[in-house]
Design a protein around this motif. Structure first.
Motif, PDB file in Angstrom:
ATOM      1  N   TYR A  59       2.449 -13.956  14.396  1.00  0.00           N
ATOM      2  CA  TYR A  59       3.663 -14.616  14.885  1.00  0.00           C
ATOM      3  C   TYR A  59       4.464 -15.229  13.745  1.00  0.00           C
ATOM      4  O   TYR A  59       5.704 -15.239  13.782  1.00  0.00           O
ATOM      5  CB  TYR A  59       3.316 -15.671  15.934  1.00  0.00           C
ATOM      6  CG  TYR A  59       2.732 -15.061  17.187  1.00  0.00           C
ATOM      7  CD1 TYR A  59       3.387 -14.043  17.874  1.00  0.00           C
ATOM      8  CD2 TYR A  59       1.510 -15.490  17.688  1.00  0.00           C
ATOM      9  CE1 TYR A  59       2.849 -13.480  19.015  1.00  0.00           C
ATOM     10  CE2 TYR A  59       0.964 -14.930  18.827  1.00  0.00           C
ATOM     11  CZ  TYR A  59       1.644 -13.923  19.482  1.00  0.00           C
ATOM     12  OH  TYR A  59       1.111 -13.362  20.608  1.00  0.00           O
ATOM     13  N   LEU A  60       3.777 -15.754  12.744  1.00  0.00           N
ATOM     14  CA  LEU A  60       4.493 -16.269  11.573  1.00  0.00           C
ATOM     15  C   LEU A  60       5.223 -15.149  10.844  1.00  0.00           C
ATOM     16  O   LEU A  60       6.382 -15.317  10.421  1.00  0.00           O
ATOM     17  CB  LEU A  60       3.521 -16.986  10.622  1.00  0.00           C
ATOM     18  CG  LEU A  60       2.917 -18.281  11.132  1.00  0.00           C
ATOM     19  CD1 LEU A  60       1.883 -18.818  10.141  1.00  0.00           C
ATOM     20  CD2 LEU A  60       3.991 -19.321  11.396  1.00  0.00           C
ATOM     21  N   LEU A  61       4.576 -13.998  10.696  1.00  0.00           N
ATOM     22  CA  LEU A  61       5.224 -12.842  10.060  1.00  0.00           C
ATOM     23  C   LEU A  61       6.436 -12.377  10.872  1.00  0.00           C
ATOM     24  O   LEU A  61       7.486 -12.059  10.313  1.00  0.00           O
ATOM     25  CB  LEU A  61       4.222 -11.700   9.880  1.00  0.00           C
ATOM     26  CG  LEU A  61       3.109 -11.943   8.877  1.00  0.00           C
ATOM     27  CD1 LEU A  61       2.090 -10.806   8.929  1.00  0.00           C
ATOM     28  CD2 LEU A  61       3.673 -12.120   7.477  1.00  0.00           C
ATOM     29  N   MET A  62       6.284 -12.367  12.179  1.00  0.00           N
ATOM     30  CA  MET A  62       7.391 -11.979  13.049  1.00  0.00           C
ATOM     31  C   MET A  62       8.549 -12.966  12.908  1.00  0.00           C
ATOM     32  O   MET A  62       9.714 -12.578  12.829  1.00  0.00           O
ATOM     33  CB  MET A  62       6.918 -11.914  14.501  1.00  0.00           C
ATOM     34  CG  MET A  62       7.904 -11.271  15.442  1.00  0.00           C
ATOM     35  SD  MET A  62       7.282 -11.187  17.142  1.00  0.00           S
ATOM     36  CE  MET A  62       5.773 -10.282  16.943  1.00  0.00           C
ATOM     37  N   GLY A  63       8.228 -14.232  12.872  1.00  0.00           N
ATOM     38  CA  GLY A  63       9.249 -15.257  12.684  1.00  0.00           C
ATOM     39  C   GLY A  63       9.940 -15.131  11.336  1.00  0.00           C
ATOM     40  O   GLY A  63      11.166 -15.280  11.241  1.00  0.00           O
ATOM     41  N   LEU A  64       9.174 -14.835  10.293  1.00  0.00           N
ATOM     42  CA  LEU A  64       9.763 -14.608   8.972  1.00  0.00           C
ATOM     43  C   LEU A  64      10.734 -13.433   8.990  1.00  0.00           C
ATOM     44  O   LEU A  64      11.823 -13.502   8.408  1.00  0.00           O
ATOM     45  CB  LEU A  64       8.662 -14.322   7.946  1.00  0.00           C
ATOM     46  CG  LEU A  64       8.216 -15.495   7.110  1.00  0.00           C
ATOM     47  CD1 LEU A  64       6.909 -15.172   6.401  1.00  0.00           C
ATOM     48  CD2 LEU A  64       9.278 -15.854   6.098  1.00  0.00           C
ATOM     49  N   LEU A  65      10.348 -12.363   9.668  1.00  0.00           N
ATOM     50  CA  LEU A  65      11.234 -11.209   9.775  1.00  0.00           C
ATOM     51  C   LEU A  65      12.503 -11.566  10.544  1.00  0.00           C
ATOM     52  O   LEU A  65      13.614 -11.199  10.130  1.00  0.00           O
ATOM     53  CB  LEU A  65      10.510 -10.037  10.443  1.00  0.00           C
ATOM     54  CG  LEU A  65      11.306  -8.748  10.623  1.00  0.00           C
ATOM     55  CD1 LEU A  65      11.884  -8.243   9.306  1.00  0.00           C
ATOM     56  CD2 LEU A  65      10.432  -7.680  11.274  1.00  0.00           C
ATOM     57  N   LEU A  66      12.377 -12.296  11.614  1.00  0.00           N
ATOM     58  CA  LEU A  66      13.555 -12.712  12.397  1.00  0.00           C
ATOM     59  C   LEU A  66      14.498 -13.581  11.565  1.00  0.00           C
ATOM     60  O   LEU A  66      15.711 -13.353  11.541  1.00  0.00           O
ATOM     61  CB  LEU A  66      13.120 -13.484  13.645  1.00  0.00           C
ATOM     62  CG  LEU A  66      12.597 -12.668  14.808  1.00  0.00           C
ATOM     63  CD1 LEU A  66      11.910 -13.576  15.819  1.00  0.00           C
ATOM     64  CD2 LEU A  66      13.721 -11.896  15.464  1.00  0.00           C
ATOM     65  N   VAL A  67      13.944 -14.572  10.884  1.00  0.00           N
ATOM     66  CA  VAL A  67      14.766 -15.480  10.072  1.00  0.00           C
ATOM     67  C   VAL A  67      15.394 -14.726   8.904  1.00  0.00           C
ATOM     68  O   VAL A  67      16.584 -14.892   8.613  1.00  0.00           O
ATOM     69  CB  VAL A  67      13.928 -16.679   9.579  1.00  0.00           C
ATOM     70  CG1 VAL A  67      14.658 -17.484   8.519  1.00  0.00           C
ATOM     71  CG2 VAL A  67      13.549 -17.566  10.760  1.00  0.00           C
ATOM     72  N   GLY A  68      14.605 -13.879   8.250  1.00  0.00           N
ATOM     73  CA  GLY A  68      15.136 -13.095   7.129  1.00  0.00           C
ATOM     74  C   GLY A  68      16.250 -12.158   7.558  1.00  0.00           C
ATOM     75  O   GLY A  68      17.286 -12.048   6.885  1.00  0.00           O
ATOM     76  N   GLN A  90      14.776   0.256  12.481  1.00  0.00           N
ATOM     77  CA  GLN A  90      13.792   0.936  11.628  1.00  0.00           C
ATOM     78  C   GLN A  90      12.849  -0.076  10.967  1.00  0.00           C
ATOM     79  O   GLN A  90      11.640   0.161  10.857  1.00  0.00           O
ATOM     80  CB  GLN A  90      14.500   1.779  10.563  1.00  0.00           C
ATOM     81  CG  GLN A  90      15.230   2.965  11.135  1.00  0.00           C
ATOM     82  CD  GLN A  90      16.157   3.625  10.121  1.00  0.00           C
ATOM     83  OE1 GLN A  90      16.539   3.033   9.114  1.00  0.00           O
ATOM     84  NE2 GLN A  90      16.528   4.862  10.413  1.00  0.00           N
ATOM     85  N   VAL A  91      13.406  -1.199  10.536  1.00  0.00           N
ATOM     86  CA  VAL A  91      12.575  -2.246   9.925  1.00  0.00           C
ATOM     87  C   VAL A  91      11.561  -2.772  10.947  1.00  0.00           C
ATOM     88  O   VAL A  91      10.386  -2.965  10.627  1.00  0.00           O
ATOM     89  CB  VAL A  91      13.454  -3.386   9.360  1.00  0.00           C
ATOM     90  CG1 VAL A  91      12.613  -4.607   8.990  1.00  0.00           C
ATOM     91  CG2 VAL A  91      14.248  -2.893   8.160  1.00  0.00           C
ATOM     92  N   TRP A 116      19.391 -14.198   8.288  1.00  0.00           N
ATOM     93  CA  TRP A 116      20.004 -14.641   7.032  1.00  0.00           C
ATOM     94  C   TRP A 116      20.796 -13.501   6.395  1.00  0.00           C
ATOM     95  O   TRP A 116      21.924 -13.695   5.936  1.00  0.00           O
ATOM     96  CB  TRP A 116      18.912 -15.149   6.092  1.00  0.00           C
ATOM     97  CG  TRP A 116      19.429 -15.699   4.807  1.00  0.00           C
ATOM     98  CD1 TRP A 116      19.978 -16.931   4.606  1.00  0.00           C
ATOM     99  CD2 TRP A 116      19.472 -15.039   3.540  1.00  0.00           C
ATOM    100  NE1 TRP A 116      20.343 -17.078   3.294  1.00  0.00           N
ATOM    101  CE2 TRP A 116      20.043 -15.918   2.615  1.00  0.00           C
ATOM    102  CE3 TRP A 116      19.061 -13.777   3.114  1.00  0.00           C
ATOM    103  CZ2 TRP A 116      20.230 -15.585   1.288  1.00  0.00           C
ATOM    104  CZ3 TRP A 116      19.244 -13.452   1.781  1.00  0.00           C
ATOM    105  CH2 TRP A 116      19.823 -14.348   0.886  1.00  0.00           C
ATOM    106  N   ILE A 117      20.213 -12.307   6.357  1.00  0.00           N
ATOM    107  CA  ILE A 117      20.919 -11.140   5.803  1.00  0.00           C
ATOM    108  C   ILE A 117      22.134 -10.799   6.659  1.00  0.00           C
ATOM    109  O   ILE A 117      23.209 -10.496   6.136  1.00  0.00           O
ATOM    110  CB  ILE A 117      19.951  -9.934   5.692  1.00  0.00           C
ATOM    111  CG1 ILE A 117      18.915 -10.207   4.617  1.00  0.00           C
ATOM    112  CG2 ILE A 117      20.717  -8.644   5.405  1.00  0.00           C
ATOM    113  CD1 ILE A 117      17.769  -9.210   4.596  1.00  0.00           C
ATOM    114  N   ARG A 118      21.988 -10.843   7.976  1.00  0.00           N
ATOM    115  CA  ARG A 118      23.086 -10.476   8.880  1.00  0.00           C
ATOM    116  C   ARG A 118      24.301 -11.375   8.691  1.00  0.00           C
ATOM    117  O   ARG A 118      25.421 -10.891   8.618  1.00  0.00           O
ATOM    118  CB  ARG A 118      22.614 -10.554  10.342  1.00  0.00           C
ATOM    119  CG  ARG A 118      23.677 -10.114  11.317  1.00  0.00           C
ATOM    120  CD  ARG A 118      23.235 -10.119  12.764  1.00  0.00           C
ATOM    121  NE  ARG A 118      21.852 -10.443  12.993  1.00  0.00           N
ATOM    122  CZ  ARG A 118      21.438 -11.344  13.879  1.00  0.00           C
ATOM    123  NH1 ARG A 118      22.299 -12.014  14.618  1.00  0.00           N
ATOM    124  NH2 ARG A 118      20.162 -11.578  14.041  1.00  0.00           N
TER     125      ARG A 118
END
Length: 183
Positions: A161-170, A127-128, A173-175
């Motif tokens: 791509y930076l936003l996508m990378g931020l979402l992936l890293v975030g 969903q995110v 980290w949460i997972r």
């Protein structure tokens, strides 16, 4: 060899906004669209889309490329990132209605016996990603319609791509902090 070809094609398609930004000074818009179509055809021949969503996205992008070749207009080339985001939004959203969600499918590659908490988590992450593709697609569309060519290239070739990378890293980290089965 197939992985190398897919990797090279993937890099070139990711660099599409940069290629348009610099390429437009040397070649006609239809030539850029034709190269994109050839790259996508090469990828499809090398690694065909196996799911219905991937095939539909491939067909939509190929039709877009055909239109861009026929139209031969720089403005047409600017809508490719918005189309890709719309296609990915459709694929991810459809997976929520026709389970399992995309992220759950990916998670089960490493954790075949995903616990119920993990299933709920992967649904939420899907969903995110839907929200991300909606927002990013809207911004890609807005830059195509109202942004300068330089701003369109900067946003779609770097910022997105930076936003996508931020979402992936975030998300990672949460997972690792919330999902016991990944520790």
């Amino acid at each position: 060899m197939g992985r190398l070809v897919n990797g090279v094609i993937g890099v070139f398609t990711l660099l599409y906004p940069v290629a348009v930004y610099y390429g437009i000074h040397y070649v006609q818009p239809w030539q850029i669209a034709a190269v994109l179509a050839l790259l996508l055809l090469g990828r499809q021949l090398n690694k065909p889309a196996v799911d219905r969503g991937g095939r539909w996205l491939f067909i939509a992008v190929l039709l877009y490329c055909g239109f861009a070749v026929w139209n031969n207009n720089l403005a047409t080339l600017r809508f490719y990132p918005a189309l890709i985001n719309l296609g990915l939004l459709a694929i991810f959203a459809a997976s929520l209605y026709f389970p399992p969600p995309i992220i759950e499918r990916l998670a089960r590659l490493q954790h075949p016996n995903l616990p119920p908490k993990g299933v709920r988590y992967t649904r939420r992450v899907t969903q995110v990603w839907c929200g991300f593709f909606l927002m990013n697609g809207a911004l890609a569309f807005a830059t195509a319609v109202w942004g300068s060519f330089a701003f369109w290239s900067l946003y779609n070739g770097l910022v997105a791509y930076l936003l996508m990378g931020l979402l992936l890293v975030g998300e990672y980290w949460i997972r690792i902090r919330t999902q016991e089965h990944v520790r």
